[in-house]
Design a protein around this motif. Structure first.
Motif, PDB file in Angstrom:
ATOM      1  N   ASN A  20       0.822  -1.213   0.000  1.00  0.00           N
ATOM      2  CA  ASN A  20       0.000   0.000   0.000  1.00  0.00           C
ATOM      3  C   ASN A  20       0.854   1.260   0.000  1.00  0.00           C
ATOM      4  OD1 ASN A  20       1.063   0.046   2.564  1.00  0.00           O
ATOM      5  ND2 ASN A  20      -0.810   0.798   3.511  1.00  0.00           N
ATOM      6  N   GLY A  21       2.159   1.096  -0.114  1.00  0.00           N
ATOM      7  CA  GLY A  21       3.046   2.255  -0.147  1.00  0.00           C
ATOM      8  C   GLY A  21       3.666   2.597   1.199  1.00  0.00           C
ATOM      9  N   ASP A  22       3.260   1.910   2.275  1.00  0.00           N
ATOM     10  CA  ASP A  22       3.927   2.109   3.571  1.00  0.00           C
ATOM     11  C   ASP A  22       5.227   1.303   3.545  1.00  0.00           C
ATOM     12  OD1 ASP A  22       1.830   3.660   4.501  1.00  0.00           O
ATOM     13  OD2 ASP A  22       0.843   2.016   5.556  1.00  0.00           O
ATOM     14  N   LEU A  23       6.323   1.983   3.263  1.00  0.00           N
ATOM     15  CA  LEU A  23       7.598   1.286   3.046  1.00  0.00           C
ATOM     16  C   LEU A  23       8.677   1.777   3.993  1.00  0.00           C
ATOM     17  CD1 LEU A  23       7.639   1.495  -0.861  1.00  0.00           C
ATOM     18  CD2 LEU A  23       7.412  -0.609   0.465  1.00  0.00           C
ATOM     19  N   VAL A  24       9.611   0.896   4.296  1.00  0.00           N
ATOM     20  CA  VAL A  24      10.840   1.287   4.974  1.00  0.00           C
ATOM     21  C   VAL A  24      11.823   1.667   3.865  1.00  0.00           C
ATOM     22  CG1 VAL A  24      12.735   0.508   6.444  1.00  0.00           C
ATOM     23  CG2 VAL A  24      10.399  -0.304   6.889  1.00  0.00           C
TER      24      VAL A  24
END
Lengths: 468, 206
Positions: free
Chosen positions: A411-415
């Motif tokens: 969903n685009g929540d990335l490290v």
């Protein structure tokens, strides 16, 4: 006299429609959970011109691509397409959809149990490897691939060979600050990421009985990280107390009939297992991963292992992992600086997980940034009612909506590349949380401890004098 | 899906343990329609650096015509994503030899005509040494369950039901529908004897 049976035997027999000569069983599927990632399977169904055989037993959830912020307008066209495709497929086949704005939305393995869709004795499939989670209720639950999802959609059945039986028995009491996550990382480190391959794992023993349903789900969820497609725990009063009154759970006289049936879902005392493993709960410390496989886990008090001391051809893998993780052998894992933290996922995104993290964070400030994504909208509402959201926000962490979020990054929540994340998730695989991301798996309480000190930290001293 | 019983190609060694399905295909590529092909995503982040340049020494970059992989233990563990198999198949891989496979991956492989062949750790090491950095002509025979490279012949394990399915290229749905009567009977008996099994709200509404 009939031969002694395991819980696995009982569940298998109850679902077997036919058995082929080669030993494969055709099993009836009681619940089928689908998500955005099921698009390949719906495509296969469409190419055959087939319909969903049992729409009443099929439930759709938006989770893998669910935005955790700014839900009203999805900017990314790919994410929008994935969510829209699930909506279309759910509508076309008349499926109950837990859409982004639904008060029951969340991660499929959180939603199933909290809606009472997950019940003891059921066979549950989902195109997701963490479907083993639902086994915490005494259900035969396992992840499947897209071709199998299409098969279940079209026939409400699945072909499967009965796995071998493994029991992991954990006796004794867990110490303060030690949770189901630590039990799981402990046995996976001991048996290996493929230690339970080809097996269904039944968890038993007093430490398992003492776990809440949330803890049991965490334990069963992580079965797949040790190679086991199935995790199982026999249902008991804890199970029934959790399920009573849930929206899709049986009610009234049907509930009573169900209880009588569920009480039979046990392993006989004289039944034997292909593998029987024993762990002592007292010996389990808060555990963290140092490498790129969940088997590369050590107590937080230990030093990072020297690859040269590892057997079974694990040395090169350890060297590669240390290289990727930018860590040095022989150094204590505690004190390793982290850049950010994440609390959430189908492993550790339930209300108890948030309570554990909040107990550590209350009245304290995080030294690094972090995201808290509750496992479902209901978990979110509950946490807000208890004021947990304020604790996270006051500590400096972001409080967001529910979804798979930073566990898988779809969903685009990335490290970001090269950044180190203390994470309550299930996989420390290379790039799992984003290309070049460095992931350390640990319990939610341990993630909270890492947030406060900005380093990997033993949570136990931080809990002294606090109610947990 | 078309069946097969023999395959001739080139074998290459991928001497890495725990090649999980997140490595086989990173999740960011999984919203791609299958019709566009998944071969270019295979082992994407291991084959390329952060700028997208390919590592020239990576086995599959050196020998991109290889169709048989020899890999380390626990190949395809982790996520159930069938896209990992699509990436292998679309890149032309027909068989993977390893000491063990993720259970879900192995089932997905069979459903897409890809052979997950189990060999011992000793045989794996032997093949790693024999292949080293090269790609060698090899032949896989499903009927006799062996891999032939030069004069070296190595047997492999495969569930007999899976072997039959690979050879015939069967589609499970067609097979299952021949049991329609048994399935309907099971469903009816359940409804009568175990009413708690159906979701409560659905039972109420229908």
């Amino acid at each position: 006299m009939t031969a002694p049976c395991t819980l696995l035997d009982r569940l298998w027999t109850a679902h077997e429609i036919v058995r082929r000569e080669d030993g494969a069983s055709l099993l009836w599927v009681d619940r089928h959970l689908v998500h955005e990632g099921s698009h390949h399977a719906f495509g296969k169904l469409a190419s055959r011109g087939a319909r969903v055989a049992e729409p009443d037993l099929t439930f759709a959830v938006v989770d893998h691509y669910a935005p955790t912020r700014g839900r009203d307008r999805i900017a990314d066209p790919q994410i929008k397409y994935m969510v829209e495709t699930l909506r279309k497929n759910a509508h076309r086949h008349g499926l109950r959809l837990f859409d982004l704005k639904d008060p029951g939305q969340g991660i499929v393995h959180v939603v199933g149990p909290e809606q009472g869709l997950t019940l003891p004795g059921l066979l549950i499939n989902c195109g997701d490897s963490h479907t083993s989670t639902h086994g915490a209720f005494g259900a035969l639950a396992f992840g499947i691939g897209a071709t199998e999802v299409a098969h279940v959609l079209a026939t409400q059945t699945i072909w499967q060979k009965k796995p071998a039986a493994m029991r992991i028995r954990i006796e004794g009491r867990l110490g303060p600050g030690v949770s189901a996550k630590d039990i799981a990382l402990n046995w996976i480190a001991r048996l290996g990421a493929d230690g339970a391959q080809g097996h269904a794992i039944e968890y038993a023993g007093s430490a398992v009985r003492d776990l809440s349903m949330e803890g049991r789900m965490t334990l069963c969820n992580l079965s797949i990280e040790g190679g086991g497609r199935f995790g199982l725990i026999a249902p008991d009063e804890t199970t029934y107390a959790y399920l009573r009154g849930r929206p899709y759970a049986p009610q009234g006289s049907v509930w009573e009939a169900a209880l009588a049936n569920w009480a039979k879902l046990i392993t006989d005392g004289t039944a034997t297992f292909d593998q029987d493993i024993h762990l002592n709960a007292r010996e389990i410390a808060p555990t963290v991963t140092w490498g790129t496989s969940p088997e590369q886990a050590i107590p937080v008090t230990a030093t990072i292992p020297d690859p040269n001391t590892l057997a079974n051809g694990k040395a090169q893998g350890a060297r590669d992992a240390l290289d990727y993780m930018r860590l040095a052998a022989g150094r204590p894992i505690e004190g390793t600086p982290v850049d950010q933290v994440f609390i959430g996922s189908c492993t550790n995104g339930r209300i108890e997980d948030l309570r554990h993290a909040a107990a550590v964070l209350a009245g304290r400030k995080a030294k690094v940034s972090g995201l808290v994504s509750p496992g479902s909208a209901l978990v979110k509402a509950q946490a807000e009612e208890e004021g947990l959201d304020r604790i996270f926000v006051d500590a400096g962490l972001d409080w967001a909506d529910a979804g798979c979020s930073m566990c898988v990054g779809m969903n685009g929540d990335l490290v970001p590349p090269g950044k180190r994340c203390a994470s309550s998730t299930n996989r420390n695989f290379r790039g799992r949380q984003g290309p070049g991301a460095l992931t350390h798996l640990m319990s939610p309480a341990m993630v909270a401890a890492a947030a406060i000190t900005g380093t990997i930290t033993d949570v136990r001293p931080l809990l002294e004098g606090r109610a947990t | 899906m078309s069946g097969w019983s023999q395959h001739q190609g080139h074998a290459v060694a991928l001497p890495i343990h725990n090649v999980d399905t997140d490595q086989l295909i990173p999740s960011r590529f999984m919203s791609t329609p299958r019709s566009e092909g998944y071969g270019r995503f295979l082992l994407h982040d291991l084959r390329r650096d952060a700028h997208g340049e390919t590592h020239s020494d990576f086995p599959l970059n050196r020998h991109d015509h290889a169709s048989i992989l020899v890999a380390g233990r626990n190949f395809g563990g982790g996520s159930s994503r069938e896209a990992a198999v699509y990436a292998l198949v679309d890149a032309g891989i027909r068989a993977v030899f390893a000491p063990g496979f993720g259970d879900i991956f192995a089932g997905n492989a069979i459903n897409n005509g890809l052979l997950p062949a189990r060999i011992s750790e000793e045989e794996m090491n032997l093949l790693f040494q024999g292949l080293a950095d090269t790609a060698l002509a090899a032949e896989v025979c499903l009927e006799k369950r062996h891999l032939q490279i030069g004069d070296q012949r190595i047997g492999f394990d495969l569930d007999p039901g899976w072997r039959t399915k690979l050879i015939n290229g069967w589609d499970d749905i067609d097979l299952t529908l021949t049991y329609r009567t048994e399935i309907d009977r099971h469903s009816q008996v359940l409804k009568q004897r175990a009413p708690w099994i159906r979701p409560a709200q659905i039972t109420k509404n229908s």
